[in-house]
Design an enzyme around this catalytic site. Sequence first.
Site, mmCIF file in Angstrom:
data_model
loop_
_atom_site.group_PDB
_atom_site.id
_atom_site.type_symbol
_atom_site.label_atom_id
_atom_site.label_comp_id
_atom_site.label_asym_id
_atom_site.label_seq_id
_atom_site.Cartn_x
_atom_site.Cartn_y
_atom_site.Cartn_z
ATOM 1 N N LYS A 204 0.859 -1.194 0.000
ATOM 2 C CA LYS A 204 0.000 0.000 0.000
ATOM 3 C C LYS A 204 0.890 1.238 0.000
ATOM 4 O O LYS A 204 1.510 1.590 0.990
ATOM 5 C CB LYS A 204 -0.920 0.057 1.222
ATOM 6 C CG LYS A 204 -2.001 1.124 0.997
ATOM 7 C CD LYS A 204 -2.516 1.783 2.243
ATOM 8 C CE LYS A 204 -1.672 2.865 2.823
ATOM 9 N NZ LYS A 204 -1.663 4.146 2.068
ATOM 10 N N GLU A 277 9.996 1.066 10.335
ATOM 11 C CA GLU A 277 11.016 2.068 9.970
ATOM 12 C C GLU A 277 10.380 3.425 10.212
ATOM 13 O O GLU A 277 9.550 3.874 9.415
ATOM 14 C CB GLU A 277 11.392 1.918 8.491
ATOM 15 C CG GLU A 277 12.144 0.652 8.146
ATOM 16 C CD GLU A 277 13.598 0.686 8.579
ATOM 17 O OE1 GLU A 277 14.002 1.640 9.273
ATOM 18 O OE2 GLU A 277 14.331 -0.235 8.226
ATOM 19 N N CYS A 311 13.960 10.641 6.122
ATOM 20 C CA CYS A 311 14.016 10.163 7.507
ATOM 21 C C CYS A 311 15.409 10.390 8.063
ATOM 22 O O CYS A 311 15.585 10.585 9.258
ATOM 23 C CB CYS A 311 13.634 8.695 7.567
ATOM 24 S SG CYS A 311 14.577 7.655 6.457
ATOM 25 N N GLU A 411 10.615 15.745 15.082
ATOM 26 C CA GLU A 411 10.992 15.688 13.659
ATOM 27 C C GLU A 411 10.309 16.840 12.928
ATOM 28 O O GLU A 411 9.083 16.978 12.981
ATOM 29 C CB GLU A 411 10.538 14.351 13.087
ATOM 30 C CG GLU A 411 11.073 14.092 11.699
ATOM 31 C CD GLU A 411 10.614 12.740 11.158
ATOM 32 O OE1 GLU A 411 9.463 12.363 11.410
ATOM 33 O OE2 GLU A 411 11.418 12.085 10.479
HETATM 34 P P1 NAD Z 1 2.572 8.435 7.909
HETATM 35 O O1 NAD Z 1 2.833 7.662 9.147
HETATM 36 O O2 NAD Z 1 1.588 9.529 7.972
HETATM 37 O O3 NAD Z 1 2.076 7.471 6.721
HETATM 38 C C1 NAD Z 1 2.851 6.399 6.268
HETATM 39 C C2 NAD Z 1 1.932 5.356 5.651
HETATM 40 O O4 NAD Z 1 1.110 4.803 6.658
HETATM 41 C C3 NAD Z 1 0.990 5.879 4.579
HETATM 42 O O5 NAD Z 1 0.928 4.947 3.534
HETATM 43 C C4 NAD Z 1 -0.331 5.982 5.307
HETATM 44 O O6 NAD Z 1 -1.450 5.865 4.464
HETATM 45 C C5 NAD Z 1 -0.249 4.803 6.226
HETATM 46 N N1 NAD Z 1 -1.080 4.896 7.431
HETATM 47 C C6 NAD Z 1 -1.458 6.009 8.109
HETATM 48 N N2 NAD Z 1 -2.198 5.673 9.191
HETATM 49 C C7 NAD Z 1 -2.300 4.316 9.196
HETATM 50 C C8 NAD Z 1 -2.907 3.376 10.060
HETATM 51 N N3 NAD Z 1 -3.580 3.744 11.147
HETATM 52 N N4 NAD Z 1 -2.791 2.065 9.787
HETATM 53 C C9 NAD Z 1 -2.085 1.665 8.713
HETATM 54 N N5 NAD Z 1 -1.474 2.514 7.834
HETATM 55 C C10 NAD Z 1 -1.571 3.827 8.088
HETATM 56 O O7 NAD Z 1 3.989 8.941 7.436
HETATM 57 P P2 NAD Z 1 4.347 9.952 6.232
HETATM 58 O O8 NAD Z 1 4.046 11.327 6.668
HETATM 59 O O9 NAD Z 1 3.807 9.459 4.952
HETATM 60 O O10 NAD Z 1 5.931 9.751 6.180
HETATM 61 C C11 NAD Z 1 6.816 10.525 6.879
HETATM 62 C C12 NAD Z 1 7.378 9.783 8.078
HETATM 63 O O11 NAD Z 1 7.986 8.583 7.659
HETATM 64 C C13 NAD Z 1 8.468 10.582 8.749
HETATM 65 O O12 NAD Z 1 8.329 10.449 10.137
HETATM 66 C C14 NAD Z 1 9.741 9.906 8.283
HETATM 67 O O13 NAD Z 1 10.846 10.079 9.132
HETATM 68 C C15 NAD Z 1 9.290 8.481 8.221
HETATM 69 N N6 NAD Z 1 10.163 7.707 7.352
HETATM 70 C C16 NAD Z 1 10.969 6.762 7.932
HETATM 71 C C17 NAD Z 1 11.850 6.050 7.144
HETATM 72 C C18 NAD Z 1 12.763 5.013 7.727
HETATM 73 O O14 NAD Z 1 13.271 4.224 6.960
HETATM 74 N N7 NAD Z 1 12.983 4.975 9.027
HETATM 75 C C19 NAD Z 1 11.889 6.287 5.766
HETATM 76 C C20 NAD Z 1 11.052 7.251 5.228
HETATM 77 C C21 NAD Z 1 10.183 7.943 6.027
#
Ligand code: NAD
Length: 567
Positions: A204, A277, A311, A411
């Site tokens: 997804k 992650e 990230c 962050e």
């Molecule tokens: P987010 O948590 O808002 O969303 C990430 C994904 O989770 C999306 O596909 C979203 O639709 C889904 N999602 C949201 N709520 C959900 C739920 N309750 N159940 C299941 N899925 C759900 O994150 P974002 O804003 O898209 O991404 C940014 C964040 O990701 C930042 O904190 C960044 O640091 C982190 N990130 C971490 C890494 C890593 O490898 N550690 C890499 C990239 C981004």
Amino acid sequence: MSSEQGTLGSMMQTGRQTGEAINSISGGNGGSGGGHHAPAVGQGRKVQSLNPATGRLLAEFAAADAEEVHAAVVEARRAAPAWRALGPGGRARYLVKLKEALFKRRHDLAALITREAGKPRVESLLAEVLVALDGLDYLARHGPAFLEAESVPHQNLAVRFKRGRLEYEPYGVIGIISPSNYPFSIPMNQVGAALVAGNTVVLKPSEFTPQSGLAIHTIAEEAGLPAGVLNVVVGDAVTGAALVNSPIDKLVFTGSVATGKRIQAEAAERLLPTVLELGGKDPVIVCADADLELASSGVVWGAFTNAGQACLSAERVYVVREVADRFTKLCVDKTRRLRVGAGEDPDTEVGPLIRERQLKIVEEHVAEAAAAGAGILTGGRRAAPAGLEGFFYEPTILSGVHHGMRIMREETFGPVLPIMAVSDETEAVRLANDSHFGLSASIWTRDQRRGERLARGLESGSVMVNDCLSSFGIAEAPHGGFKLSGLGRTHSWVGLMEMARVKYIDVDLLPKVPKLWWYGYDTRAGRLMESFVDFLFAPGFWSRVYSGLGLLTRVPGRLRALRRPRE
Ligand code: NAD
């Protein structure tokens, strides 16, 4: 939904797309690559692919509901036995095909990612296409060897006549939920690892970058991946939650800490294994002996690449006081020269943020820091490149910051670099560790040994000395965090092993001999065990010889007793 019913092709016919034309890489006819569930736009929840540089709509999709997610998992499970039966070598050959298909599409893909995620074209090619190509290449070359069964020699004499083996089995169906900041390379590398380990996948993508996720499906089709092996469900948080609650066998989630915690709580209900992650607040330590010219160039890039939405972004700097003014001035001068604009312009160095929501978080962090006394040395407000109405923010440098401010603790995920002067490296390490996060860190020094020593003191999943962020592009480097930055790893052999479950198989080489430890306990059996324990572990040589002799005299009697039918 079958791959024929749920194909990209059918979505392209029925799904509504408006605004700028979408790139053909996220289109194509469905078929061999398995299901992809991006149904026609109706009355329900929608996800929008926008160009963040212009704010204009590129395409709109209906968000998959729980039923469609379930159908994708069923499809993946149906495809699993045949995929597993190919063995690691056969699956690795498909990864080579994926890599070749991706290479052919590299320019289309880079253009699509730039259009949908806003990043400069160079970054789409480098951090998305190249990282994915290299990841697939690494997994295809080395995956089968890492997944090979291993024999397990036994040290204890009692079990010497047994042959032990570790086997690495697929979990079955892996669910992958991805963020928007690296909408292609993050899921592609995870998909590659899951597939070579013998799993099938339901992916997804982020609701902000559905087309980049669908492009993985297109490439899988073009590579001739068997139907059902890779399934993409387009949708929002509700779709993601449905995937967590579907009958998948493991979940690999990349996103924010808040979502990660929510998912982990859901997963705990049925002990669903997860890799998380999550976010970071990566510290940068600039030592007094650093090459300041080099360090400032590296840190400015680390803070502003992908508009600070990595990230692993450089999110806070601790610079030793004696070089702080010079380092800060270099950073400010270099930041002022950065060109902000649309990613399609080849001269652009900093693109837009993904959405208005992210822009607001950045504004809040900066405003709060300024109100608490931070100095804005450059930037500090929305940017408005000519003719663009997207989500731009000026690359910003702050001074006079401290750990009472959110800008140093939460962050920011935007183009802001707060710089704090510290008395020495010890204070820098202490402040770097004063965080709930522990994803990555960087250290800048001319002394490599000092760099390694300081690295050992940092509470983070990775540390780079004299570079930052690029560990994400090193296929051999495990990626993941300490503390709230997550659980488990992706990338490298460590990440590959997250996609396999370990099975221990033991074969007895003396099948006709009863085991000395089986039932038939009595005084003689007890003495035999005493002799055995002493023989193995008694400290003196002679006591071991003595118990060894006792063992030799007692074993035949014990074996006879074990063979006698019990009354
Ligand atoms: P987010 O948590 O808002 O969303 C990430 C994904 O989770 C999306 O596909 C979203 O639709 C889904 N999602 C949201 N709520 C959900 C739920 N309750 N159940 C299941 N899925 C759900 O994150 P974002 O804003 O898209 O991404 C940014 C964040 O990701 C930042 O904190 C960044 O640091 C982190 N990130 C971490 C890494 C890593 O490898 N550690 C890499 C990239 C981004």
